[in-house]
Design an enzyme around this catalytic site. Structure first.
Site, mmCIF file in Angstrom:
data_model
loop_
_atom_site.group_PDB
_atom_site.id
_atom_site.type_symbol
_atom_site.label_atom_id
_atom_site.label_comp_id
_atom_site.label_asym_id
_atom_site.label_seq_id
_atom_site.Cartn_x
_atom_site.Cartn_y
_atom_site.Cartn_z
ATOM 1 N N ASN A 253 -19.375 -39.414 -9.091
ATOM 2 C CA ASN A 253 -19.611 -38.628 -7.800
ATOM 3 C C ASN A 253 -19.769 -37.153 -8.651
ATOM 4 O O ASN A 253 -19.353 -36.806 -9.766
ATOM 5 C CB ASN A 253 -18.322 -38.706 -6.932
ATOM 6 C CG ASN A 253 -17.074 -38.140 -7.699
ATOM 7 O OD1 ASN A 253 -16.779 -38.464 -8.877
ATOM 8 N ND2 ASN A 253 -16.450 -37.567 -6.979
ATOM 9 N N CYS A 255 -17.780 -34.310 -8.928
ATOM 10 C CA CYS A 255 -16.855 -33.876 -9.986
ATOM 11 C C CYS A 255 -16.225 -34.792 -11.151
ATOM 12 O O CYS A 255 -15.323 -34.610 -11.896
ATOM 13 C CB CYS A 255 -15.511 -33.288 -9.105
ATOM 14 S SG CYS A 255 -16.029 -32.033 -8.065
ATOM 15 N N GLU A 257 -14.586 -37.764 -11.054
ATOM 16 C CA GLU A 257 -13.442 -38.660 -11.067
ATOM 17 C C GLU A 257 -13.755 -40.183 -10.473
ATOM 18 O O GLU A 257 -12.908 -41.011 -10.662
ATOM 19 C CB GLU A 257 -12.243 -38.082 -10.242
ATOM 20 C CG GLU A 257 -12.619 -37.959 -8.513
ATOM 21 C CD GLU A 257 -13.420 -36.604 -8.191
ATOM 22 O OE1 GLU A 257 -13.914 -36.115 -8.996
ATOM 23 O OE2 GLU A 257 -13.470 -36.328 -6.890
HETATM 24 O O1 CDP Z 1 -9.704 -30.939 -1.920
HETATM 25 P P1 CDP Z 1 -11.219 -31.595 -1.158
HETATM 26 O O2 CDP Z 1 -10.563 -32.799 -0.497
HETATM 27 O O3 CDP Z 1 -11.710 -30.924 -0.457
HETATM 28 O O4 CDP Z 1 -12.100 -32.077 -2.229
HETATM 29 P P2 CDP Z 1 -11.917 -32.344 -3.840
HETATM 30 O O5 CDP Z 1 -10.928 -32.888 -4.175
HETATM 31 O O6 CDP Z 1 -11.974 -30.633 -4.465
HETATM 32 O O7 CDP Z 1 -13.340 -32.886 -4.357
HETATM 33 C C1 CDP Z 1 -13.264 -34.095 -4.249
HETATM 34 C C2 CDP Z 1 -14.692 -34.640 -4.220
HETATM 35 O O8 CDP Z 1 -15.391 -34.030 -2.815
HETATM 36 C C3 CDP Z 1 -15.689 -34.192 -5.332
HETATM 37 O O9 CDP Z 1 -15.559 -34.799 -6.394
HETATM 38 C C4 CDP Z 1 -16.877 -34.409 -4.336
HETATM 39 O O10 CDP Z 1 -17.272 -35.673 -4.458
HETATM 40 C C5 CDP Z 1 -16.589 -33.920 -3.079
HETATM 41 N N1 CDP Z 1 -16.815 -32.456 -2.835
HETATM 42 C C6 CDP Z 1 -17.990 -32.139 -2.245
HETATM 43 O O11 CDP Z 1 -18.873 -33.048 -1.850
HETATM 44 N N2 CDP Z 1 -18.455 -31.011 -1.871
HETATM 45 C C7 CDP Z 1 -17.607 -29.692 -2.233
HETATM 46 N N3 CDP Z 1 -17.771 -28.512 -2.071
HETATM 47 C C8 CDP Z 1 -16.221 -29.981 -2.789
HETATM 48 C C9 CDP Z 1 -16.032 -31.458 -3.199
#
Ligand code: CDP
Length: 560
Positions: A253, A255, A257
């Site tokens: 995905n 980021c 992980e």
């Molecule tokens: O904190 P939050 O749940 O918003 O997200 P995160 O832990 O920062 O990011 C988790 C995943 O959400 C990332 O690896 C992406 O797959 C997705 N993501 C996204 O699609 N668009 C963003 N602007 C940020 C995160």
């Protein structure tokens, strides 16, 4: 202005739905939509409102609403045909619209200059298609709330690897993508043995040869100049692929992980370790209960989820992977007075992550007894244990949810204990870490400062931290205070990598983390870090040298 003002702003911008006014309203909607019984509904609600556990943003935004898409992570296959490529683009657009992020491996697309039989023309190669995916992302805001995030991957054995590595050389180009090179052990072994002149690939049509050294220098140079490409380790990822019977994994995905099979999706949720500390003591029972609750929560998401396309529903339900992770790790260490970059810090983190994964597996076993194993269990490596989910643990960046919880993000060390943050409408806030403030107060009091003089000293230190990001040069502060309150930039990159390795040992999926380097770091430091990451068994690595980019696209704490 304080953190809660920012939180309010993020909430109203991102999570509140029609008729909702408070964070509790959101938690009520989410818990009601996801719990299978009244008892769990209360547990879900309590864990979220106490900021001890939060699911990924799409769940907070969409649970119990018409959109109903609850996952953050998606991986899509990109075949080598025009209809196939544009199908993937369309699927990506639909996913972005509902708040998810997409990962693609473009390696199936034939190399630039290869023949295209139907038109008698020549192929334009993966990099040019990536630009089209990037443009499509620009026009779609995720659920109207944030811009879409993508991961673009190319295998190191693809003939276009050099143009891929330099595709983001110009700052701002392909800005909706993080890019990563998927390397294998064979390549890394040649690098380790410094066989730089060896021919690594030959273009099937043009015959152009590329050496190990050209690729390696390209990667290192890109990282040193602006933090990209990231590097993913194909063999390590596949040594831990829980369902080898369903195929190899070559996508993650955005980021990094979640290494996933094509069309799989994954919902994430993170436990705030700082919220498991009561009166200076870490409450292991509370952690265990939270892990068990979180596994049931995330497992329920798989069934409650509204999937953007049928292929995703099918692939996701075959393996039922969930992504339970942690946040507030550095905060917890600070509260327990254990330095992040110490053997004690690594020991504590290893033990906690081990405990989380073991407890998650036990809970998934209980779910399997009641509801059956995940459908493809027989094609998996879970021979000894019947579980409901093929993978359970991960470490997400927690870019937004850690702000909501008011804790440090993921497993990252705090970036600065005092800083100014600008919100989405351009307002600025001066923020001082409460743990730091409290510890500073007691340290200065112990040193004999009091009254106005104490206040003045405190202000002086906080202003210094705000301006320089560090207290390491304030030699009049006690040494143990300084070694505890080290920031991401005070911590050496080797210690960053070692911490990632400790977590990776116990995490099923992968880890989102940035390895920070000072601006003065050299190319050889980047090389050493990449080799260390491979040797220590990381599945991927992202390095960022301070000040090497004008703006950071999508990284920790910066996910707007
Ligand atoms: O904190 P939050 O749940 O918003 O997200 P995160 O832990 O920062 O990011 C988790 C995943 O959400 C990332 O690896 C992406 O797959 C997705 N993501 C996204 O699609 N668009 C963003 N602007 C940020 C995160």
């Amino acid at each position: 202005m304080n953190t809660s003002t920012i939180t309010d702003n993020i909430l109203s911008a991102r999570y509140l739905r029609k008729g909702e006014k408070t964070f509790e309203d959101i938690c009520h909607r989410v818990a009601s939509a996801l719990a299978s019984d009244e008892k769990d509904r209360e547990l879900f609600y309590e864990a979220m409102t106490s900021l001890r556990f939060l699911p990924n943003s799409p769940t907070l935004m969409n649970a119990g609403t018409e959109i109903g898409q609850l996952s953050a992570c998606f991986t899509l296959p990109v075949p080598d045909s025009i209809p196939g490529i544009f199908d993937a683009m369309k699927q990506g657009a639909v996913i972005h619209k509902t708040g998810g992020g997409t990962g693609y491996n473009f390696s199936h697309i034939r190399a630039e200059g290869s023949p295209v039989r139907s038109t008698d023309g020549v192929a334009s190669g993966p990099v040019s298609f990536m630009k089209a995916f990037n443009a499509a992302t620009d026009v779609i805001k995720q659920g109207g709330r944030r811009r879409g995030a993508n991961m673009g991957i190319l295998n190191v054995w693809h003939p276009d690897i050099l143009s891929f590595i330099t595709s983001k050389k110009e700052e701002g180009s392909i800005s909706n993508f993080n890019i990563s090179v998927m390397v294998n052990d064979e390549f890394m072994t040649l690098v380790r043995d410094r066989k730089f002149d060896e021919i690594w690939i030959k273009h099937p049509v043009t015959g152009v040869k590329v050496t190990v050294g050209e690729i390696w220098n390209g990667i290192v140079d890109g990282i040193w100049k602006n933090g990209e490409p990231g590097v993913l380790f194909y063999d390590e990822i596949n040594r831990h692929n829980p369902t080898p019977g369903l195929g190899d994994i070559d996508i993650t995905n955005p980021c990094g992980e979640q290494p996933l099979l094509p069309f799989e999706s994954c919902v994430l949720g993170s436990i705030n370790l700082a919220a498991c500390i009561n009166e200076g003591k870490f409450d292991e029972e509370l952690l265990d209960d939270t892990v068990r609750m979180a596994v049931r929560f995330l497992n329920n998401v798989i069934d409650a989820n509204v999937y953007p396309i049928p292929e995703i529903e099918e692939a996701t339900k075959k393996t039922r992977k969930i992504g339970l992770g942690v946040m507030g790790v550095h905060d917890a260490l600070l509260m327990l007075k254990i330095p992040y970059d110490s053997p004690g810090g690594r020991k504590w983190c290893g033990e906690i992550m081990h405990r989380i994964t073991e407890t998650a597996v036990e809970e998934s076993q209980l779910l399997a007894e009641k509801l059956g194993t995940f459908p493809e269990w027989e094609k998996s490596t879970w021979k000894e244990r019947k579980v409901r989910n093929a993978a359970m643990t991960t470490v997400a960046p927690t870019g937004t949810i850690s702000l909501l919880a008011g804790c440090s993000s993921g497993i990252e060390p705090v970036f600065s204990f005092a800083y100014t943050r600008m919100n989405t409408v351009g307002k600025t806030f001066f923020i001082v870490s409460p743990v730091f403030k409290e510890a500073l107060h007691s340290t200065l009091s112990e040193k004999g400062h009091s009254g106005d003089e104490l206040k003045k000293r405190e202000e002086e230190v906080i202003a210094h931290v705000h301006d320089t990001g560090s207290i390491q040069d304030l030699e009049w502060l006690p040494a143990d205070f300084r070694s505890l309150f080290k920031t991401a930039l005070d911590i050496s990159y080797r210690d960053h990598i070692e911490m990632q390795a400790v977590f990776q040992k116990y995490v099923h999926a992968s880890i989102s983390k940035t390895i920070n380097m000072p601006n003065s770091a050299e190319r050889k430091d980047c090389e050493e870090a990449l080799l260390a990451a491979w040797t220590l068994g990381l599945k991927g690595i992202t390095i960022y040298r301070t000040g090497s980019r004008d703006s950071v696209v999508l990284s920790l704490g910066n996910s707007e």
